[in-house]
Scaffold this active site. Structure first.
Site, PDB file in Angstrom:
ATOM      1  N   GLU A 165      62.531  21.368 -32.520  1.00  0.00           N
ATOM      2  CA  GLU A 165      61.087  21.173 -32.731  1.00  0.00           C
ATOM      3  C   GLU A 165      60.741  21.176 -34.219  1.00  0.00           C
ATOM      4  O   GLU A 165      59.570  21.101 -34.590  1.00  0.00           O
ATOM      5  CB  GLU A 165      60.293  22.259 -32.012  1.00  0.00           C
ATOM      6  N   TRP A 217      71.358  25.849 -28.257  1.00  0.00           N
ATOM      7  CA  TRP A 217      71.122  27.286 -28.359  1.00  0.00           C
ATOM      8  C   TRP A 217      71.520  28.098 -27.140  1.00  0.00           C
ATOM      9  O   TRP A 217      71.183  29.280 -27.062  1.00  0.00           O
ATOM     10  CB  TRP A 217      69.679  27.573 -28.757  1.00  0.00           C
ATOM     11  N   ASP A 248      64.996  19.354 -22.427  1.00  0.00           N
ATOM     12  CA  ASP A 248      66.291  19.537 -23.080  1.00  0.00           C
ATOM     13  C   ASP A 248      67.324  20.029 -22.069  1.00  0.00           C
ATOM     14  O   ASP A 248      66.984  20.473 -20.981  1.00  0.00           O
ATOM     15  CB  ASP A 248      66.169  20.441 -24.306  1.00  0.00           C
ATOM     16  N   ASP A 299      60.514  17.054 -23.715  1.00  0.00           N
ATOM     17  CA  ASP A 299      61.227  18.301 -24.007  1.00  0.00           C
ATOM     18  C   ASP A 299      62.074  18.753 -22.821  1.00  0.00           C
ATOM     19  O   ASP A 299      62.244  19.946 -22.599  1.00  0.00           O
ATOM     20  CB  ASP A 299      60.249  19.416 -24.423  1.00  0.00           C
ATOM     21  N   SER A 354      69.568  26.187 -33.245  1.00  0.00           N
ATOM     22  CA  SER A 354      68.227  25.949 -32.704  1.00  0.00           C
ATOM     23  C   SER A 354      67.407  25.177 -33.731  1.00  0.00           C
ATOM     24  O   SER A 354      67.717  25.191 -34.920  1.00  0.00           O
ATOM     25  CB  SER A 354      67.521  27.277 -32.428  1.00  0.00           C
ATOM     26  N   GLY A 355      66.327  24.532 -33.252  1.00  0.00           N
ATOM     27  CA  GLY A 355      65.394  23.925 -34.202  1.00  0.00           C
ATOM     28  C   GLY A 355      64.985  22.494 -33.912  1.00  0.00           C
ATOM     29  O   GLY A 355      64.449  21.824 -34.798  1.00  0.00           O
TER      30      GLY A 355
END
Lengths: 113, 554
Positions: free
Chosen positions: B191, B239, B301, B299, B188-189
């Protein structure tokens, strides 16, 4: 000896009064410039836990609209060292950045006129 | 002598067989093995469907709680339980637990420690989504980016491998996947300016076997889709656990948004963000990729579940991959080659694309054109998408996909972020645009058209996983705490139970000693709760626990 005791009492009283003042005297109202910098930092770093413009349900994270505006020391301590779910930030945020967010928090998310 | 030797061999194998989950066990999934829940997604196909029928549209009204277990944790509880031989395994961000599946009695609890600083690089809830079981071990990830293996019988740690430094914005919440004998994990990450990847680990030793970057670098021909060194902070997180086709020896893993959100900071398609990667689990080699949202500003995603099924398309049985994409379109791909079969809008309103072309590329709307020129715009759906992480369920009997969809937009203002390790790297300021009515709905979607057969709306949108069964029931949870059951054919509400906090967990079901059980985690604190500013949730207390239900004895 009596003089020394008086001095100690006097110093203690002074320390108490200074401490009480720092706890209760509110900082001056934030300027529009402080609000601008603070809101930008808040949106970038804080909003995903504390809600957009500080609006959140206050259950899973602290509702900053309820943070006492006269407790600067508590705010700086919580942000710097962390408290409960709040992680510590002192190794990545500059003091002036914490100051800007503190100014923003004291506006309640409403831009000063 | 030969008989004695055979007896000795059997005696040696019995305990192994009782306590070890083999590759063939994992391949059965909950559809062939209703006594266990061995996989994230209840099967390698991530269908979250069970053939069990004891709890059905007629009997579900008799469903009652049989036990409740406190997680001793006030965070969002999104973990999916696993069940093996009467033992239920579940995780939180702070612990892994083994419980007697019938009684709720704790068998062991293994606590997770991570540095106090870790939560500051977690954007959307302090969570863990579950574990994986294989050959007597239980595997999980930690918020500070370790992969851990434990003895499934005792909880004793067997190995702990470090994926990457969390101080650079990387964290792990994903449930691992075991495929072809390899432990796969995501990261994750996006952002926080990370460069995303998927890792392969040796289940016996924790040795790192391979890493496949989801943001193509200079050593990859697709690296030219990133200008300069922008790939270094290009996002592409991973994630949500991938699906796996054991016959094709292929893992299908979705990838996250580009970093930063502002598309003008990295003009180009930005491969392999907002895509699905088809991987060889033994080597991590990319077999094919399909990108849903090139140069994504919003975003949108694509980490969420890639559901596998065999559909009859034009009279021909076809191996497909289905994705209820965050961008508002429902995709059906041929999973043997990554070619688009169809893509249709499944949400009520989207304004970012005029449609999807035959090759699968979105046709940008004028709004998106303006955003790519750096302008502020209103756009639908908002950054939480048409569906967020909440996993769907596919019922092969009804042929429908049951999905918790979202219905709100955003005002989008691009900004120019400056990268600072460990701080957010957003690239946009957003303000939500709410509809007059419900902000979401559980929809029964026809995968080939995107149209909903029915919808169960919700003023506060649902962020829980979905479970469907051959009993004609669809289960899902609400942020206000209710676990609900709906008729799979028409969406009629059949039953509900109010848990003590909001439900963001992933319901599962299994049958043990003639009783069908349903389990779900309750515990509020995920992305919508934290980031929406929806004050209607102020009366929903935090507090994680696991609820298990069965029919009341008649």
């Amino acid at each position: 000896m009596r003089f020394a005791a008086c001095l100690i009492v006097g110093f203690s009283l002074c320390a108490f009064l200074v401490s009480a003042r720092s706890q209760t005297t509110p900082d001056p109202p934030p300027s529009p410039q402080q609000f601008g910098k603070g809101s930008e930092l808040f949106a970038q770093i804080c909003s995903h836990c504390h809600g957009p413009h500080m609006v959140n349900p206050g259950t899973a994270s602290f509702d900053l609209r309820k943070f006492p505006h006269d407790d600067r020391q508590r705010f700086f301590n919580s942000v710097s060292n962390g408290k409960k779910a709040m992680p510590p930030w002192k190794d990545v945020l500059h003091p002036d950045e914490i100051e800007a967010v503190w100014a923003y928090v004291r506006t309640g998310g409403v831009e000063p006129q | 002598m030969r008989k004695l030797l055979l007896t000795a061999v059997i005696a040696a194998l019995v305990p192994f067989g009782l306590h070890a989950q083999t590759a063939s066990d994992l391949m059965k999934g909950s559809q062939k093995d209703t006594a266990n829940v061995l996989n994230y997604g209840m099967g390698y196909d991530l269908q979250r469907f069970s053939p069990l029928t004891q709890v059905n549209r007629d009997t579900v009204k008799h469903l009652v709680p049989v036990w409740n277990y406190s997680y001793d944790d006030n965070k969002s509880e999104e973990s999916q339980p696993l069940v093996y031989n009467g033992v239920l395994y579940v995780t939180t961000n702070a612990a892994t637990m083994a419980l007697n599946a019938k009684t709720g009695e704790q068998i062991w609890k293994s606590k997770i420690e991570y540095p106090d600083e870790t939560p500051r690089i977690v954007c959307c809830g302090i969570i863990n989504r579950g574990a994986a079981l294989y050959e007597g071990k239980i595997f999980r990830t930690t918020l500070d980016a370790f992969v851990v293996a434990m003895d499934a019988k005792t909880g004793k740690e067997l190995w702990r491998s470090h994926a990457i430094d969390f101080k650079d914005g990387y964290s792990m919440t994903v449930a691992p996947l075991i495929a072809d004998g390899v432990v796969l994990t995501g990261i994750s990450g996006a952002e926080y300016g990370i460069r995303g990847f998927i890792d392969g680990w040796d289940p016996d030793t924790g040795k790192h076997l391979w890493r496949t970057y989801t943001v193509a670098g200079p050593d990859d021909p697709n690296g030219k889709t990133w200008p300069g060194d922008t790939y270094q902070h290009g996002g592409g997180s991973t994630w949500i656990t991938g699906s796996f086709d054991p016959d094709l020896h292929t893992v299908y893993w979705g990838t996250g948004n580009a970093g930063s959100w502002n598309p003008t900071t990295h003009p180009g398609d930005n491969l392999y963000t907002c895509s699905v990667l088809a991987l060889d689990p033994k080597t991590g080699k990319i077999k094919w990729h399909f990108q849903f949202s090139p140069n994504d500003p919003y975003d949108y995603d694509s980490v969420a579940e890639m559901v596998l099924a065999d559909l009859n398309i034009g009279g021909k049985p076809t191996k497909v991959l289905m994705d209820t994409n965050r961008n508002g379109f429902f995709y059906v791909l041929d999973r043997t080659n990554g070619k688009l079969i169809t893509a249709n809008q499944y949400i009520t309103k989207q304004t970012w694309a005029k449609g999807i072309d035959e090759g699968g590329r979105p046709i940008a709307s004028e709004i998106t054109d303006k955003v790519r020129q750096g302008q502020e715009q209103d756009v639908w759906p908002g950054a939480m998408g048409g569906k967020n992480w909440s996993p769907v369920s596919y019922n092969p009997g009804t042929g429908l996909v049951y999905a918790n969809t979202l219905n709100f937009g955003m005002h989008y203002k691009p900004t120019t972020p400056e990268f600072r390790a460990g701080l957010t790297y957003w690239g946009a300021d957003i303000t939500w645009i709410w509809p007059d009515g419900p902000r979401g709905g559980l929809k029964a979607i026809d995968p080939m058209t995107g149209k909903a057969k029915w919808e169960a709306p919700s003023d506060i949108p649902r962020f829980s996983g979905v479970l469907s069964t051959a009993g004609g029931v669809v289960f899902s949870g609400k942020l206000t705490g209710e676990l609900e059951a709906f008729d799979a054919d028409n969406g009629k509400k059949l039953w509900q139970f109010k848990t003590g906090s909001g439900v963001e967990g992933q319901p599962v079901t299994w049958q043990q000693d003639g009783v069908q059980y349903i389990a779900v985690s309750s515990g509020i604190g995920g992305v919508y709760t934290l980031f929406s500013g929806d004050e209607r949730l102020s009366q929903v207390p935090a507090g994680g626990s696991l609820w298990v239900f069965a029919l009341a004895p008649q």
